[in-house]
Write an enzyme that holds these catalytic residues in place. Sequence first.
Site, PDB file in Angstrom:
ATOM      1  N   MET A 289       0.754  -1.093   0.159  1.00 27.08           N
ATOM      2  CA  MET A 289      -0.129   0.017  -0.337  1.00 27.08           C
ATOM      3  C   MET A 289       0.611   1.442  -0.180  1.00 27.08           C
ATOM      4  O   MET A 289       1.608   0.959   1.274  1.00 27.08           O
ATOM      5  CB  MET A 289      -0.810  -0.058   1.432  1.00 27.08           C
ATOM      6  CG  MET A 289      -1.485  -1.329   1.196  1.00 27.08           C
ATOM      7  SD  MET A 289      -2.477  -0.708   2.561  1.00 27.08           S
ATOM      8  CE  MET A 289      -3.471  -2.736   2.625  1.00 27.08           C
TER       9      MET A 289
ATOM     10  N   ASP B 244     -10.324 -12.004  -1.683  1.00 21.13           N
ATOM     11  CA  ASP B 244      -9.376 -10.633  -0.448  1.00 21.13           C
ATOM     12  C   ASP B 244      -9.874 -10.285   0.180  1.00 21.13           C
ATOM     13  O   ASP B 244     -10.831  -8.919  -0.013  1.00 21.13           O
ATOM     14  CB  ASP B 244      -7.969  -9.935  -1.235  1.00 21.13           C
ATOM     15  CG  ASP B 244      -7.094  -9.876   0.085  1.00 21.13           C
ATOM     16  OD1 ASP B 244      -7.878 -10.010   1.286  1.00 21.13           O
ATOM     17  OD2 ASP B 244      -6.688  -8.919  -0.217  1.00 21.13           O
TER      18      ASP B 244
ATOM     19  N   HIS C  26      -0.003  -7.798  -4.093  1.00 20.32           N
ATOM     20  CA  HIS C  26      -1.163  -7.288  -4.541  1.00 20.32           C
ATOM     21  C   HIS C  26      -0.817  -5.856  -3.833  1.00 20.32           C
ATOM     22  O   HIS C  26      -0.763  -5.107  -2.893  1.00 20.32           O
ATOM     23  CB  HIS C  26      -2.351  -7.896  -3.269  1.00 20.32           C
ATOM     24  CG  HIS C  26      -3.633  -7.155  -3.707  1.00 20.32           C
ATOM     25  ND1 HIS C  26      -4.379  -7.411  -1.798  1.00 20.32           N
ATOM     26  CD2 HIS C  26      -3.699  -5.789  -4.303  1.00 20.32           C
ATOM     27  CE1 HIS C  26      -5.391  -5.871  -2.800  1.00 20.32           C
ATOM     28  NE2 HIS C  26      -5.508  -5.724  -4.001  1.00 20.32           N
TER      29      HIS C  26
END
Length: 216
Positions: free
Chosen positions: A32, A170, A61
């Site tokens: 992130m 997810d 991710h």
Amino acid sequence: MIAPSLLSADFARLADEVQRIADADWVHVDVMDAHFVPNLTLGLPVVQAIQAVSPVPLDCHLMIEDPERWAPGYAEAGARNVTVHAEACTDPRAVARDLKAAGALAGLALKPGTPLEAYLDVLPEFDTLLVMTVEPGFGGQSFMPEVLPKVREARRLVEAGHLQLFLEVDGGINADTIEQAAEAGADVFVAGSAVYGADDPAQAIAALRAQAARAR
């Protein structure tokens, strides 16, 4: 396939934490950038360090802006699967090509409110479709069953031969929700606290895998 999320691990002991999930299929690494999502987690240097010690393949991710620029580095670091967000891409096809050229599977993630239909033309370029069952950017949220029709439609397209994809979910995946997601057609399950919060992560992984298999 069970992919425990390092977001629920002890960040001070990541080398040890990946060893605790050696029975998993993938280890899910949430990147992130505090721009695409509000939180900041870790980046490429930490992923490279995890890759060097992880007994299972990395599933990165990327909840980041400008994935065209940054995503290939994660593939070059050795990640098995690198997923970018559809909402952040200006050219999803180009990202998919670059990721595969660098040796990784290419994944496309959709937020809960993003329709599958908008990306049907680019999905043949990808190896993984990640359907978010919570809003991206925070751990510990509740599972959103209203997203499951998106998973069902993607599974229908896979079974009809129109797509060849891993279907990953997810967010909020645990013993209470994994069967719903599996029944809808998911085959890769990201689980955070359900694994890392368990007394025995290996046992938790085995139990989740068995539940999903029964539901499918």
